[in-house]
Design an enzyme around this catalytic site. Structure first.
Site, PDB file in Angstrom:
ATOM      1  N   GLN A   1       0.806  -1.229   0.000  1.00 47.50           N
ATOM      2  CA  GLN A   1       0.000   0.000   0.000  1.00 47.50           C
ATOM      3  C   GLN A   1       0.835   1.273   0.000  1.00 47.50           C
ATOM      4  O   GLN A   1       0.420   2.294  -0.550  1.00 47.50           O
ATOM      5  CB  GLN A   1      -0.963  -0.004   1.193  1.00 47.50           C
ATOM      6  CG  GLN A   1      -2.096  -0.996   0.999  1.00 47.50           C
ATOM      7  CD  GLN A   1      -3.181  -0.861   2.041  1.00 47.50           C
ATOM      8  OE1 GLN A   1      -2.959  -0.299   3.112  1.00 47.50           O
ATOM      9  NE2 GLN A   1      -4.341  -1.412   1.764  1.00 47.50           N
TER      10      GLN A   1
ATOM     11  N   GLU B   1      12.539  30.203 -17.907  1.00 48.17           N
ATOM     12  CA  GLU B   1      11.326  30.918 -18.355  1.00 48.17           C
ATOM     13  C   GLU B   1      10.500  31.406 -17.168  1.00 48.17           C
ATOM     14  O   GLU B   1       9.278  31.350 -17.182  1.00 48.17           O
ATOM     15  CB  GLU B   1      10.505  30.051 -19.312  1.00 48.17           C
ATOM     16  CG  GLU B   1      11.218  29.865 -20.644  1.00 48.17           C
ATOM     17  CD  GLU B   1      10.392  29.165 -21.686  1.00 48.17           C
ATOM     18  OE1 GLU B   1       9.212  29.501 -21.819  1.00 48.17           O
ATOM     19  OE2 GLU B   1      10.957  28.296 -22.360  1.00 48.17           O
TER      20      GLU B   1
HETATM   21  C1  FAD Z   1      18.605  24.963 -18.244  1.00 49.81           C
HETATM   22  C2  FAD Z   1      18.424  26.440 -18.379  1.00 49.81           C
HETATM   23  C3  FAD Z   1      18.200  26.970 -19.645  1.00 49.81           C
HETATM   24  C4  FAD Z   1      18.059  28.360 -19.804  1.00 49.81           C
HETATM   25  N1  FAD Z   1      17.897  28.858 -21.066  1.00 49.81           N
HETATM   26  C5  FAD Z   1      17.791  30.212 -21.232  1.00 49.81           C
HETATM   27  C6  FAD Z   1      17.679  30.761 -22.550  1.00 49.81           C
HETATM   28  O1  FAD Z   1      17.659  30.047 -23.556  1.00 49.81           O
HETATM   29  N2  FAD Z   1      17.613  32.114 -22.679  1.00 49.81           N
HETATM   30  C7  FAD Z   1      17.641  32.951 -21.596  1.00 49.81           C
HETATM   31  O2  FAD Z   1      17.573  34.159 -21.787  1.00 49.81           O
HETATM   32  N3  FAD Z   1      17.768  32.446 -20.329  1.00 49.81           N
HETATM   33  C8  FAD Z   1      17.841  31.103 -20.125  1.00 49.81           C
HETATM   34  N4  FAD Z   1      17.982  30.580 -18.865  1.00 49.81           N
HETATM   35  C9  FAD Z   1      18.081  31.483 -17.736  1.00 49.81           C
HETATM   36  C10 FAD Z   1      16.815  31.491 -16.885  1.00 49.81           C
HETATM   37  O3  FAD Z   1      15.756  32.126 -17.553  1.00 49.81           O
HETATM   38  C11 FAD Z   1      17.177  32.143 -15.543  1.00 49.81           C
HETATM   39  O4  FAD Z   1      18.029  31.229 -14.884  1.00 49.81           O
HETATM   40  C12 FAD Z   1      15.944  32.441 -14.694  1.00 49.81           C
HETATM   41  O5  FAD Z   1      15.166  33.453 -15.262  1.00 49.81           O
HETATM   42  C13 FAD Z   1      16.334  32.843 -13.266  1.00 49.81           C
HETATM   43  O6  FAD Z   1      17.318  33.830 -13.288  1.00 49.81           O
HETATM   44  P1  FAD Z   1      18.649  33.622 -12.411  1.00 49.81           P
HETATM   45  O7  FAD Z   1      19.202  32.280 -12.694  1.00 49.81           O
HETATM   46  O8  FAD Z   1      19.540  34.783 -12.653  1.00 49.81           O
HETATM   47  O9  FAD Z   1      18.188  33.594 -10.905  1.00 49.81           O
HETATM   48  P2  FAD Z   1      17.794  34.912  -9.917  1.00 49.81           P
HETATM   49  O10 FAD Z   1      16.937  35.801 -10.687  1.00 49.81           O
HETATM   50  O11 FAD Z   1      19.111  35.411  -9.434  1.00 49.81           O
HETATM   51  O12 FAD Z   1      17.006  34.176  -8.813  1.00 49.81           O
HETATM   52  C14 FAD Z   1      17.617  33.365  -7.798  1.00 49.81           C
HETATM   53  C15 FAD Z   1      16.528  32.923  -6.833  1.00 49.81           C
HETATM   54  O13 FAD Z   1      15.910  34.076  -6.252  1.00 49.81           O
HETATM   55  C16 FAD Z   1      14.515  34.049  -6.488  1.00 49.81           C
HETATM   56  N5  FAD Z   1      13.997  35.400  -6.694  1.00 49.81           N
HETATM   57  C17 FAD Z   1      14.414  36.325  -7.586  1.00 49.81           C
HETATM   58  N6  FAD Z   1      13.662  37.436  -7.492  1.00 49.81           N
HETATM   59  C18 FAD Z   1      12.729  37.179  -6.544  1.00 49.81           C
HETATM   60  C19 FAD Z   1      11.649  37.936  -5.990  1.00 49.81           C
HETATM   61  N7  FAD Z   1      11.339  39.164  -6.433  1.00 49.81           N
HETATM   62  N8  FAD Z   1      10.911  37.372  -5.015  1.00 49.81           N
HETATM   63  C20 FAD Z   1      11.172  36.115  -4.575  1.00 49.81           C
HETATM   64  N9  FAD Z   1      12.183  35.354  -5.047  1.00 49.81           N
HETATM   65  C21 FAD Z   1      12.950  35.883  -6.033  1.00 49.81           C
HETATM   66  C22 FAD Z   1      14.332  33.194  -7.725  1.00 49.81           C
HETATM   67  O14 FAD Z   1      13.020  32.655  -7.808  1.00 49.81           O
HETATM   68  C23 FAD Z   1      15.388  32.139  -7.515  1.00 49.81           C
HETATM   69  O15 FAD Z   1      14.903  31.151  -6.661  1.00 49.81           O
HETATM   70  C24 FAD Z   1      18.116  29.201 -18.683  1.00 49.81           C
HETATM   71  C25 FAD Z   1      18.316  28.643 -17.410  1.00 49.81           C
HETATM   72  C26 FAD Z   1      18.476  27.291 -17.257  1.00 49.81           C
HETATM   73  C27 FAD Z   1      18.700  26.721 -15.871  1.00 49.81           C
END
Ligand code: FAD
Length: 408
Positions: free
Chosen positions: A279, A375
């Protein structure tokens, strides 16, 4: 159970979608699921280009140009179940080319869209920067007008298909003083002088990712997509529309994990009987199935809403794109988080075999994590949902106050 499972969301589909779901499920299993997982990043890059051609030849990219979001969701579900890398290839063709579909000039459309559809040109979407992730509006890349051209400068990081794409859809500021209203969108061919692939950023799952840099990269003004200052809205409209497809990919990965777990639970015997008779295992299977069903309903509700022209919840439009902000954010947040739990439960049911790198559930485990980040992270989706709720409630209060004020 077929993945994608059109029966589960029949109310949101048309007959052609049901037909397409069967076709892509069969194609995915035959042409994509049989490809071995690439051994390293270089092999993943080569396989991504191969998959591009295979999908293009079979015309699976057609729904992107047709803006048939439900078809895109069904395709991503099936591809993600067969190979998360194939799903990424499809996803980036959509992400990199949708801005052109929505707002490109006839010349830019003619140059790139037929090649995207045929799998002859690989697209990429370059928005994220070292200091601009979730806070996209803070991007620092610039595009300065110089006579008939623009000159691009800046760095884009975490870019899928970096190094293997044929063109990049790039977001850069044409007027820093105007903030997000100063951001514009450009299509830059990969061989443009001044555009450099800095190097790969390697994930634990096969997914070509990397950094690119623009050093005085000159592109003709005809490469601009949409008006100057329209880039931010165009980027958000693109993400809004395609967010439901990320959620669909999550469903595909979750469905594959459930399928693998169920098969294992029926075949594997411990304590004298199949795991499926315990289960505690049944409870896991049930939770997996319930969460998957709920995720699928949110995904296809959002896609159906987008295909019929957007909801009242999505304000505004860019380049004629219907906005489904609320529905898409709900679908992405729920489906990607649920898929993480479902895949994790799948690994648990598989036991030791589930963490072997060669097992499909291990690949799913490595692949599903990024969906909660790219995204728009889950946190950003939650902010979007709450923002929409609050705006609607405030509007209702203001309307009620106005009505009360106008009473005799
Ligand atoms: C496999 C992969 C493929 C990707 N491909 C692309 C691509 O083709 N083109 C492209 O342009 N980008 C791409 N990215 C980038 C992706 O869009 C970003 O990683 C994403 O938008 C988050 O940005 P960051 O990594 O800088 O994290 P940050 O923005 O630095 O965030 C870090 C953490 O803080 C949190 N956070 C941030 N702001 C807030 C807020 N206001 N309130 C609460 N929490 C918050 C976030 O949710 C996250 O948990 C890719 C990322 C990955 C992992």
């Amino acid at each position: 159970m077929q993945t994608p499972d059109p029966v589960a969301v029949r109310a949101f589909l048309e007959d052609r979608h049901v037909e397409l779901a069967a076709g892509i499920a069969e194609f995915g299993a035959r042409e994509i699921g049989t490809l071995a997982e690439p051994a390293d990043d270089a092999a993943a890059r080569a396989q991504a280009r191969h998959i591009l051609e295979v999908l293009g030849r079979a015309d699976w990219f057609a729904p992107i140009g047709d803006q048939d979001l439900r078809a895109c969701c069904l395709i991503r579900e099936a591809l993600a179940a067969a190979s998360p890398l194939a799903d990424a290839v499809f996803a980036l063709q959509a992400l990199g080319s949708l801005p052109i579909v929505l707002a490109g000039t006839a010349q830019v459309k003619e140059r790139w869209l037929p090649a995207v559809r045929a799998g002859r040109a690989m697209a990429a979407f370059a928005m994220t920067e070292p200091d601009a992730g979730s806070d996209v509006a803070s991007l620092a890349a610039t595009a300065r007008r110089d006579g008939p051209d623009y000159i691009l400068r800046g760095t884009k990081t975490l870019i899928s298909n970096a190094g293997i794409a044929d063109f990049y859809t790039v977001f850069a500021s044409t007027d820093a003083a105007r903030g997000r209203r100063g951001i514009s969108c450009f299509v830059v061919p990969a061989d443009a002088a001044g555009l450099r692939f800095v190097g790969p950023q390697v994930l634990s799952a096969p997914h070509p990712l990397g950094e690119i840099a623009f050093t005085d990269c000159r592109v003709p003004a005809a490469c601009r997509v949409g008006d100057e200052g329209e880039g931010y809205r165009l980027g958000l409209a693109t993400l809004d529309r395609l967010r439901a497809t990320v959620a669909a990919a999550a469903c595909g990965m979750a469905a594959r994990a459930l399928e693998e777990a169920l098969a294992h639970a029926l075949g594997r015997r411990q304590f004298g009987k199949p795991l499926a008779e315990f289960q505690l295992i049944q409870e896991k299977l049930a939770r997996m199935a319930i969460e998957l069903a709920a995720a699928r309903l949110l995904v296809y509700r959002a896609a159906w809403e987008a295909d019929r022209g957007g909801s009242a919840g999505g304000a505004g439009s860019a380049g004629g794109a219907a906005r489904v902000t609320l529905e898409a954010a709900m679908a992405k947040a729920f489906a990607t988080e649920a898929a993480q739990r479902i895949v994790d439960a799948g690994v648990q049911i598989l036991g030791g075999r589930g963490v072997l790198a060669s097992h499909p559930v291990d690949r799913l485990y490595r692949s599903v994590r990024a969906l909660r980040i790219y995204e728009g992270t889950t946190e950003i989706q939650h902010l979007i949902v709450a923002g929409q709720l609050i705006r609607a409630a405030e509007a209702a209060r203001a309307a009620a106050a106005g009505a009360a004020g106008s009473n005799p």
